[in-house]
Design a protein around this motif. Structure first.
Motif, PDB file in Angstrom:
ATOM      1  N   VAL A 215       0.842  -1.198   0.000  1.00  0.00           N
ATOM      2  CA  VAL A 215       0.000   0.000   0.000  1.00  0.00           C
ATOM      3  C   VAL A 215       0.875   1.245   0.000  1.00  0.00           C
ATOM      4  CG1 VAL A 215      -1.667   1.312   1.345  1.00  0.00           C
ATOM      5  CG2 VAL A 215      -1.975  -1.144   1.080  1.00  0.00           C
ATOM      6  N   ARG A 216       1.953   1.224   0.788  1.00  0.00           N
ATOM      7  CA  ARG A 216       2.846   2.373   0.822  1.00  0.00           C
ATOM      8  C   ARG A 216       3.421   2.637  -0.564  1.00  0.00           C
ATOM      9  NH1 ARG A 216       6.577   1.594   6.238  1.00  0.00           N
ATOM     10  NH2 ARG A 216       4.904   1.398   7.742  1.00  0.00           N
ATOM     11  N   GLN A 217       3.870   1.585  -1.259  1.00  0.00           N
ATOM     12  CA  GLN A 217       4.455   1.772  -2.575  1.00  0.00           C
ATOM     13  C   GLN A 217       3.448   2.332  -3.569  1.00  0.00           C
ATOM     14  OE1 GLN A 217       6.013  -2.115  -3.421  1.00  0.00           O
ATOM     15  NE2 GLN A 217       7.990  -1.692  -2.462  1.00  0.00           N
ATOM     16  N   ASP A 218       2.200   1.906  -3.460  1.00  0.00           N
ATOM     17  CA  ASP A 218       1.189   2.363  -4.406  1.00  0.00           C
ATOM     18  C   ASP A 218       0.973   3.861  -4.330  1.00  0.00           C
ATOM     19  OD1 ASP A 218      -0.970  -0.583  -4.152  1.00  0.00           O
ATOM     20  OD2 ASP A 218       0.853  -0.212  -5.307  1.00  0.00           O
ATOM     21  N   LYS A 219       1.245   4.477  -3.188  1.00  0.00           N
ATOM     22  CA  LYS A 219       1.010   5.905  -3.028  1.00  0.00           C
ATOM     23  C   LYS A 219       2.239   6.744  -3.370  1.00  0.00           C
ATOM     24  CE  LYS A 219      -2.619   5.573   0.513  1.00  0.00           C
ATOM     25  NZ  LYS A 219      -3.016   5.963   1.886  1.00  0.00           N
ATOM     26  N   ARG A 220       3.360   6.120  -3.571  1.00  0.00           N
ATOM     27  CA  ARG A 220       4.578   6.863  -3.830  1.00  0.00           C
ATOM     28  C   ARG A 220       4.551   7.542  -5.207  1.00  0.00           C
ATOM     29  NH1 ARG A 220       8.842   2.121  -2.048  1.00  0.00           N
ATOM     30  NH2 ARG A 220       8.415   2.165   0.213  1.00  0.00           N
ATOM     31  N   GLN A 221       5.082   8.757  -5.246  1.00  0.00           N
ATOM     32  CA  GLN A 221       5.240   9.470  -6.511  1.00  0.00           C
ATOM     33  C   GLN A 221       6.583   9.052  -7.108  1.00  0.00           C
ATOM     34  OE1 GLN A 221       2.925  11.517  -7.940  1.00  0.00           O
ATOM     35  NE2 GLN A 221       1.568  10.960  -6.256  1.00  0.00           N
ATOM     36  N   VAL A 222       6.558   7.988  -7.908  1.00  0.00           N
ATOM     37  CA  VAL A 222       7.789   7.445  -8.472  1.00  0.00           C
ATOM     38  C   VAL A 222       7.709   7.436  -9.994  1.00  0.00           C
ATOM     39  CG1 VAL A 222       8.306   6.028  -6.446  1.00  0.00           C
ATOM     40  CG2 VAL A 222       6.890   5.082  -8.284  1.00  0.00           C
ATOM     41  N   LEU A 223       8.857   7.249 -10.605  1.00  0.00           N
ATOM     42  CA  LEU A 223       8.928   7.256 -12.066  1.00  0.00           C
ATOM     43  C   LEU A 223       8.347   5.968 -12.651  1.00  0.00           C
ATOM     44  CD1 LEU A 223      12.522   8.708 -12.571  1.00  0.00           C
ATOM     45  CD2 LEU A 223      10.354   9.896 -12.950  1.00  0.00           C
ATOM     46  N   PRO A 224       7.866   6.025 -13.901  1.00  0.00           N
ATOM     47  CA  PRO A 224       7.391   4.806 -14.569  1.00  0.00           C
ATOM     48  C   PRO A 224       8.514   3.772 -14.655  1.00  0.00           C
ATOM     49  CG  PRO A 224       6.795   6.765 -15.818  1.00  0.00           C
ATOM     50  CD  PRO A 224       7.725   7.224 -14.758  1.00  0.00           C
ATOM     51  N   THR A 225       8.125   2.523 -14.749  1.00  0.00           N
ATOM     52  CA  THR A 225       9.107   1.434 -14.784  1.00  0.00           C
ATOM     53  C   THR A 225       9.431   0.969 -16.199  1.00  0.00           C
ATOM     54  OG1 THR A 225       7.324  -0.187 -14.525  1.00  0.00           O
ATOM     55  CG2 THR A 225       8.372   0.620 -12.513  1.00  0.00           C
ATOM     56  N   ASN A 226       8.980   1.722 -17.208  1.00  0.00           N
ATOM     57  CA  ASN A 226       9.167   1.261 -18.594  1.00  0.00           C
ATOM     58  C   ASN A 226      10.624   1.211 -19.022  1.00  0.00           C
ATOM     59  OD1 ASN A 226       9.223   4.073 -18.511  1.00  0.00           O
ATOM     60  ND2 ASN A 226       8.478   4.300 -20.605  1.00  0.00           N
ATOM     61  N   VAL A 227      11.469   2.066 -18.427  1.00  0.00           N
ATOM     62  CA  VAL A 227      12.904   2.023 -18.715  1.00  0.00           C
ATOM     63  C   VAL A 227      13.676   2.169 -17.404  1.00  0.00           C
ATOM     64  CG1 VAL A 227      12.580   3.033 -21.011  1.00  0.00           C
ATOM     65  CG2 VAL A 227      13.154   4.516 -19.081  1.00  0.00           C
ATOM     66  N   ARG A 228      14.919   1.678 -17.410  1.00  0.00           N
ATOM     67  CA  ARG A 228      15.783   1.825 -16.242  1.00  0.00           C
ATOM     68  C   ARG A 228      17.220   2.048 -16.704  1.00  0.00           C
ATOM     69  NH1 ARG A 228      12.229   3.221 -13.700  1.00  0.00           N
ATOM     70  NH2 ARG A 228      11.370   2.399 -11.760  1.00  0.00           N
ATOM     71  N   PRO A 229      17.914   2.989 -16.063  1.00  0.00           N
ATOM     72  CA  PRO A 229      19.304   3.265 -16.437  1.00  0.00           C
ATOM     73  C   PRO A 229      20.253   2.212 -15.861  1.00  0.00           C
ATOM     74  CG  PRO A 229      18.710   4.611 -14.566  1.00  0.00           C
ATOM     75  CD  PRO A 229      17.459   3.854 -14.958  1.00  0.00           C
ATOM     76  N   THR A 230      21.342   1.975 -16.545  1.00  0.00           N
ATOM     77  CA  THR A 230      22.401   1.106 -16.021  1.00  0.00           C
ATOM     78  C   THR A 230      23.717   1.849 -15.871  1.00  0.00           C
ATOM     79  OG1 THR A 230      22.962   0.350 -18.266  1.00  0.00           O
ATOM     80  CG2 THR A 230      21.349  -0.957 -17.012  1.00  0.00           C
ATOM     81  N   HIS A 231      23.914   2.892 -16.693  1.00  0.00           N
ATOM     82  CA  HIS A 231      25.186   3.616 -16.653  1.00  0.00           C
ATOM     83  C   HIS A 231      24.997   5.035 -17.195  1.00  0.00           C
ATOM     84  CE1 HIS A 231      29.456   4.385 -16.717  1.00  0.00           C
ATOM     85  NE2 HIS A 231      29.429   4.626 -18.009  1.00  0.00           N
ATOM     86  N   TYR A 232      25.597   6.015 -16.479  1.00  0.00           N
ATOM     87  CA  TYR A 232      25.564   7.416 -16.910  1.00  0.00           C
ATOM     88  C   TYR A 232      26.984   7.833 -17.319  1.00  0.00           C
ATOM     89  CZ  TYR A 232      21.146   8.138 -14.214  1.00  0.00           C
ATOM     90  OH  TYR A 232      19.861   8.089 -13.682  1.00  0.00           O
ATOM     91  N   ILE A 233      27.081   8.563 -18.418  1.00  0.00           N
ATOM     92  CA  ILE A 233      28.316   9.260 -18.797  1.00  0.00           C
ATOM     93  C   ILE A 233      27.991  10.747 -18.743  1.00  0.00           C
ATOM     94  CG2 ILE A 233      30.063   9.625 -20.568  1.00  0.00           C
ATOM     95  CD1 ILE A 233      29.300   6.853 -21.693  1.00  0.00           C
ATOM     96  N   LEU A 234      28.565  11.442 -17.764  1.00  0.00           N
ATOM     97  CA  LEU A 234      28.188  12.829 -17.482  1.00  0.00           C
ATOM     98  C   LEU A 234      29.374  13.758 -17.729  1.00  0.00           C
ATOM     99  CD1 LEU A 234      26.386  12.229 -14.050  1.00  0.00           C
ATOM    100  CD2 LEU A 234      25.304  12.478 -16.293  1.00  0.00           C
ATOM    101  N   THR A 235      29.115  14.873 -18.390  1.00  0.00           N
ATOM    102  CA  THR A 235      30.125  15.909 -18.598  1.00  0.00           C
ATOM    103  C   THR A 235      29.539  17.255 -18.186  1.00  0.00           C
ATOM    104  OG1 THR A 235      31.101  14.698 -20.456  1.00  0.00           O
ATOM    105  CG2 THR A 235      31.640  17.045 -20.272  1.00  0.00           C
TER     106      THR A 235
END
Length: 885
Positions: A5-25
Motif C-alpha cells: 500500500v505504501r508503494q502504491d502511493k509513492r510518486q515514483v517514475l514509470p518502470t518502462n525504462v531503467r538506467p544502467t550507466h551514466y556518462i556525465l560531462t
C-alpha cells in the motif's frame, strides 16, 4: 499499513525504462554561475514505449535523442516533444518510434542549468581568501532529491547505476568527484578536462563533484581494500585553511580502518576525500568517496577553537564514514527507511568515538543529548514513526529529524544491549554482505539479526519502528516486594485518547536492585499492558528500572520512591546514566502532569554535590526549560527560580575556576564552561563581574589569554545579558568579522543575540539576515535571540515582517527551513501565541514545513497547560525553600 500500500502511493517514475550507466560531462561557468551539461545514459527498455520520463528540476533540455543499441547500425531518434511537470519535477521525452521491450538503448541529452546559491543541487559557495577577496567554489548537494538539478536522472535511491564523470574547468582549479582522477588534459583557453574513474553501482543522491581553489592534507590507511592497497584519505579546504583539518584527518584514518574490521567488508573505493564547504545546509553529506562538511564540522584550530568542536568533528567524521557502508554500499530502498541510514550511522558514529576517545564518556553524552532529544520530540502527538510513509518529495525533508536520527539510534542501542554487542554486529555484517551494492528495508535488517541471534527480532522490534511514540511505565508498589508495572503511551500533554494508546511495546525493563543483590530479573521484558513483578529478598529496598538508560521509555515512580531515589543519589547508588535518566524522567513527568514541577525541583536539590559534566548537562536542560516557560511570570517568581539556580552552582564556580589548563580532561573542561554559563544566566554577581573583567582584557587590551576559546561564547552572552551596550556589541561584532574559522564566528554570532536593549536586538536581527552571515548560520543567530527572553517576541515579529525574504532563501532547503521556524516560536507558552501563529500561517505556503509547524504549536500548547497547572506549585515550592520572600 502494508508495504505494498505504501508503494502504491509513492510518486515514483514509470518502470518502462531503467538506467544502467551514466556518462556525465559538466562545464561550469564560475563567473556567470551557469553550467552546460551533456549526458549519455545506457538504459534497459522494460516495456514497449515511445516515451521516457525522468527527473528534472531547473534544467533546460536543449536536445534529446535515443539510439537503439541492439541494431547493427546506429539509428538515432530525436525527441519530438519535451513535456515538463514542474510540480513532479519531471520531464517526459516523446520519440517518433516505439522501442521494444527487452532491448537496450542510449539516451543522449544536452542541457543547461544554473549554479544556484541555495545550497542544493549543483551550486556555488563563496568565501574570503587570506587577502579579503571574495572567491567562489562550486559543489554539489544531491540528497535527498536534488541530483535532478544537475543532470536529468532517475533520482530515486533504488534506481542504482554506475557513473563516468568528466568536468571541464579552469586549469588552476582543484577538481574532485567520487572516484580518483584517471586523466587530466589541457584544452587551451585556460581550461582543462578532468576525467574520473567509473563508480561502483550507486544511487544518484550520492554522486558528487567539486571545483575550487583548494588545498589539502593527506594520510593513508595501512590497507583496507580488496587488493590490499592503502586508502588515500584527504581533507580539503579553501587554500590556507587546510591545516585545520589535521584532527579530522587523524580521526578518519583510525575510524575508516576500524569500520573495515567492524563491518567485515573492505572499503570499496581507492580514496576518501573530505571537503570543507563554506556554504552548506546539512552538517555533512556522505557522498561516496567525497564527503562534504560544513567548515565548523571538520576544521579545528588548536589555538582558537572550543574543545566541544573536537567532539563534534570526531562524531561527524565517524557518522559519515559509517555511511560509506550503511547507506552507500547498502542503501534504503525508499525514504520510508531513512532511519536505516541515519539511525544506524548515529549509533555507530558514537560507537567509534567511544572506541578512540574513551575518556569523553560518549555514551553518557548520548543519553543526555540524542536520547533525550528523541524522547522530547516523540512525546508529541504530531510526531511520526521511525518508519514513516513518504509519498511525495516535499515530505522527505520532514523526516530528517530527531526521530530518524536520535530515536533510530536509541532503538538500535536498546536492541544491541539486549542481543549483546557481538551478536548484534554479526547481524549487521550479515545484512551488509547480503545486500552489498543493492537496496534493503528494515525487515531485511531484522532478518539478518534474527538469523545471528536466534530471536524473532521483527516480532518485538516492528512496534518500535512502525508505531509512533514510546511508553511510560507507571510503577506502583502493592507491597515492598511487589511491583505493578503498567505501560501506556507517553505524551507531554498528559492527555491520552484511547486511539492514541493502542500500542503494546516490547520493553526490556532493565531492573537494578543495587550492587549487593544478585537476581534473575534484570533481563525481564514487558510484553503486555501490565505485569506484577515480585522482587527477590535484598538488603535494602532500593530498586530502579531502565538501568543505564538503555530502554526507550520513561519511568513514573510514586513521589515516595522518587524521594528515595534522591537519597540514593546522595549515597552514590546511581550510575551516571541512571542519574541523567532520573532527572530527565522527573522533568518530563512534571511537564506532562504525571508528576509536579516541585517534584523535579526537589529532586534536583539532591544533586548539590554533583560533579559530573553529563549529569549537569541534564540538570541545566531541565532547569532551563522551566525558566523558558516561566519567562513572562511575575518578576519575583522568575527571580526566585534564578536564585535556585545560583544556589546550585555557588559551590562549583569557585572550585572549577576560570582558567583552562592543557592537563584538563575533556569532561572537566566542559563542566567548567557549563557551570559558568548556568551561573551567568542566574545573575550570579561574582560570575558577571569576572566575565566583564575578562571581556575587557580581551577586547580592549588584546589579551587573548583572558578569554580562553572554551569560554568566549559564554562570556559574550553574559556581558550582553547584563548591561552590555553599544561598546560591547561592537566589540563582539568585531570578533565575528575578524575570526578566521567558522566555529569562532558562530561563538560571536550566538553572543550578539543576548543584547537587552531593543535597538541592539534589532541590530542583531538585521545582521542575522545580512550578507555577512552565511545562510546556514542564520539559525544560530535565531537560536540565541530565542534563548534571550528579552528578544523572544521581537524575533517572532521580525520573522513575520521578513517572511518573504526568509521563505525565498530557504524554500529549497526545507529541513533547514523547518528548523528555523521551530527556533522562532516553540519557547512560547500562551494560547494567544498559538492563535497568532495559526493566523499568520493560515494564508501562506507551508508545504514541506507542515510537520515543524504542528510540532511547534503543540509544544506551545503543552507549555501553556503546564504553566497554568503548576504555576502555584512552583510559587509555593520557592517560598517553602527560601527562594521567594
Amino acid at each position: 499499513m502494508s508495504k505494498q500500500v505504501r508503494q502504491d502511493k509513492r510518486q515514483v517514475l514509470p518502470t518502462n525504462v531503467r538506467p544502467t550507466h551514466y556518462i556525465l560531462t559538466f562545464t561550469p561557468d564560475m563567473v556567470n554561475f551557469t553550467f552546460i551539461g551533456s549526458e549519455i545514459v545506457n538504459i534497459n527498455i522494460n516495456e514497449n514505449t515511445k516515451s521516457i520520463t525522468l527527473h528534472v528540476n531547473e534544467i533546460e533540455i536543449k536536445s534529446a535523442k535515443l539510439i537503439n543499441l541492439d541494431l547493427k547500425t546506429s539509428q538515432s531518434f530525436e525527441a519530438t516533444n519535451i513535456d515538463y511537470d514542474t510540480q513532479k519535477e519531471t520531464a517526459t521525452l516523446t520519440f517518433p518510434q516505439e522501442f521494444s521491450s527487452g532491448t537496450t538503448a542510449s539516451l543522449h541529452i544536452e542541457y543547461t542549468g544554473i549554479l544556484n546559491d541555495k545550497m542544493v543541487g549543483f551550486y556555488r559557495s563563496s568565501y574570503e581568501d587570506k587577502s579579503g577577496n571574495t572567491k567562489y567554489m562550486v559543489t554539489t548537494q544531491f540528497a535527498a532529491t536534488d541530483a535532478r538539478r544537475a543532470f536529468p536522472s532517475w533520482d530515486e535511491p533504488a534506481i542504482k547505476a554506475t557513473f563516468d564523470i568528466t568536468l571541464i574547468v579552469p586549469s588552476d582549479m582543484t577538481t574532485l568527484s567520487n572516484m580518483n582522477v584517471v586523466s587530466e588534459t589541457q584544452l587551451g583557453d585556460g581550461k582543462k578536462e578532468v576525467k574520473f574513474n567509473r563508480t561502483p553501482l550507486m544511487s544518484t543522491y550520492l554522486v558528487a563533484f567539486i571545483v575550487g581553489d583548494l588545498g589539502y592534507i593527506q594520510a593513508y590507511t595501512p590497507g583496507g581494500r580488496d587488493d590490499g592497497e592503502p586508502i588515500s584519505i584527504r581533507v580539503y579546504a579553501p587554500k590556507g585553511n587546510e591545516q585545520y583539518g589535521e584532527f579530522a584527518l587523524g580521526v578518519a584514518t583510525q575510524v575508516l580502518e576500524y569500520f573495515i574490521e567492524v563491518f567485515g567488508i573492505p572499503y570499496p573505493l581507492p580514496k576518501c576525500d573530505m571537503v570543507a564547504i563554506p556554504d552548506f545546509g546539512f552538517g555533512a553529506m556522505e557522498n561516496w568517496g567525497l564527503i562534504t562538511y560544513r567548515t565548523a564540522k571538520i576544521l579545528f584550530d588548536p589555538k582558537n577553537s572550543n574543545i566541544t568542536i573536537k567532539k563534534i568533528i570526531a562524531y561527524t567524521v565517524s557518522h559519515e564514514l559509517a555511511h560509506q557502508w550503511f547507506g552507500n554500499l547498502v542503501t534504503m530502498e525508499w525514504w520510508d527507511h531513512l532511519w536505516l541510514n541515519e539511525g544506524f550511522a548515529t549509533w555507530v558514529g558514537n560507537f567509534a568515538v567511544d572506541k578512540f576517545f574513551p575518556d569523553w564518556d560518549i555514551w553518557s553524552q548520548f543519553v543526555t543529548e540524542e536520547f533525550q532529544s528523541a524522547l522530547r520530540l516523540d512525546s508529541l502527538s504530531s510526531s511520526h514513526p521511525i518508519e514513516v510513509p513518504v509519498n511525495d518529495s516535499s515530505e522527505i525533508s520532514q523526516v530528517f529529524d530527531d526521530i530518524s536520527y536520535s530515536k533510530g539510534a536509541s532503538v538500535i542501542r536498546m536492541l544491541s544491549s539486549f542481543l549483546g554487542e557481538k551478536v548484534f554486529l554479526s547481524g549487521v555484517r550479515r545484512y551488509l554482505k547480503i545486500h552489498a551494492f543493492g537496496n534493503a528495508s528494515t525487515d531485511d535488517l531484522w532478518q539478518a539479526l534474527a538469523t545471528e541471534s536466534g530471536n524473532d527480532v521483527a516480532q518485538f522490534m516492528t512496534g518500535w519502528t512502525r508505531m509512533v511514540g514510546y511508553p511510560v511505565l507507571t510503577v506502583k508498589e502493592s507491597t515492598p516486594e511487589t511491583l505493578v508495572i503498567r505501560q501506556c503511551r507517553f505524551l507531554s500533554s498528559g492527555v491520552i485518547n484511547p486511539d492514541e494508546d493502542t500500542t503494546i511495546w516490547w520493553v526490556p525493563l532493565g531492573v537494578d536492585l543495587g550492587p549487593d543483590t544478585q537476581c534473575d530479573i534484570k533481563s525481564t521484558v514487558l510484553t503486555q499492558k501490565e505485569i506484577t513483578l515480585k522482587l527477590p529478598p535484598r538488603k535494602s529496598d532500593f530498586y530502579q528500572l531502565n538501568a543505564r538508560e538503555t530502554g526507550v521509555f520513561r519511568v513514573n515512580y510514586t513521589p515516595e520512591r522518587l524521594y528515595k531515589l534522591g537519597q540514593a543519589v546522595r549515597l552514590g547508588l546511581l550510575d551516571v546514566n541512571d542519574r541523567i535518566g532520573a532527572i530527565a524522567d522527573a522533568g518530563a513527568l512534571g511537564t506532562s502532569g504525571y508528576g509536579k514541577t516541585s517534584d523535579l525541583l526537589s529532586f534536583i536539590k539532591e544533586f548539590e554535590e554533583e560533579d559530573k559534566y553529563v549529569v549537569w548537562r541534564e540538570i541545566a536542560s531541565r532547569l532551563g526549560n522551566v525558566l523558558d516557560v516561566w519567562f513572562e511570570q511575575p518578576t519575583p517568581i522568575y527571580q526566585g527560580l534564578l536564585a535556585f539556580n545560583r544556589g546550585l552552582t555557588s559551590r562549583l564556580v569557585p572550585k572549577l575556576g576560570w582558567e583552562y589548563s592543557e592537563s584538563d580532561d575533556y569532561l572537566t573542561t566542559s563542566l567548567r564552561t557549563l557551570i559558568i554559563n548556568i551561573a551567568g544566566r542566574a545573575n550570579d554577581p561574582d560570575t558577571v563581574k569576572e566575565a566583564y573583567h575578562r571581556f575587557n582584557l580581551f577586547t580592549k587590551q588584546n589579551d587573548e589569554s583572558a578569554l580562553h576559546p572554551n569560554i568566549r561564547a559564554v562570556v559574550f552572552k553574559i556581558v550582553l545579558s547584563h548591561g552590555g551596550g553599544d561598546e560591547e556589541f561592537e566589540a563582539i561584532l568585531k570578533v565575528y568579522r575578524e575570526s578566521k574559522t567558522a566555529d569562532q564566528k558562530l561563538d560571536a554570532l550566538y553572543g550578539l543575540g543576548f543584547a537587552q536593549r531593543d535597538d541592539l536586538i534589532h541590530r542583531a536581527l538585521q545582521f542575522a539576515i545580512s550578507d555577512e552571515v552565511k545562510n546556514q548560520d542564520m539559525i544560530h543567530a535565531f537560536a540565541s535571540l530565542q534563548s534571550n527572553p528579552k528578544s523572544r517576541r521581537l524575533l517572532w515579529n521580525f520573522v513575520k515582517d521578513n517572511w518573504d525574504l526568509i521563505h525565498e532563501r530557504y524554500i529549497n532547503f526545507l529541513s533547514l527551513f523547518g528548523n528555523i521556524i521551530k527556533q522562532c516560536i516553540n519557547k512560547f507558552s500562551s494560547e494567544d501565541d498559538i492563535v497568532d501563529i495559526e493566523k499568520f500561517f493560515s494564508n501562506r505556503d507551508c508545504k514541506g514545513i507542515e510537520r515543524s509547524l504542528q510540532q511547534s504549536v503543540e509544544k506551545i500548547r503543552v507549555n501553556a497547560v503546564w504553566l497554568k497547572r503548576d504555576s502555584k506549585d512552583v510559587e509555593d515550592w520557592l517560598k517553602s525553600n527560601g527562594f521567594l520572600q
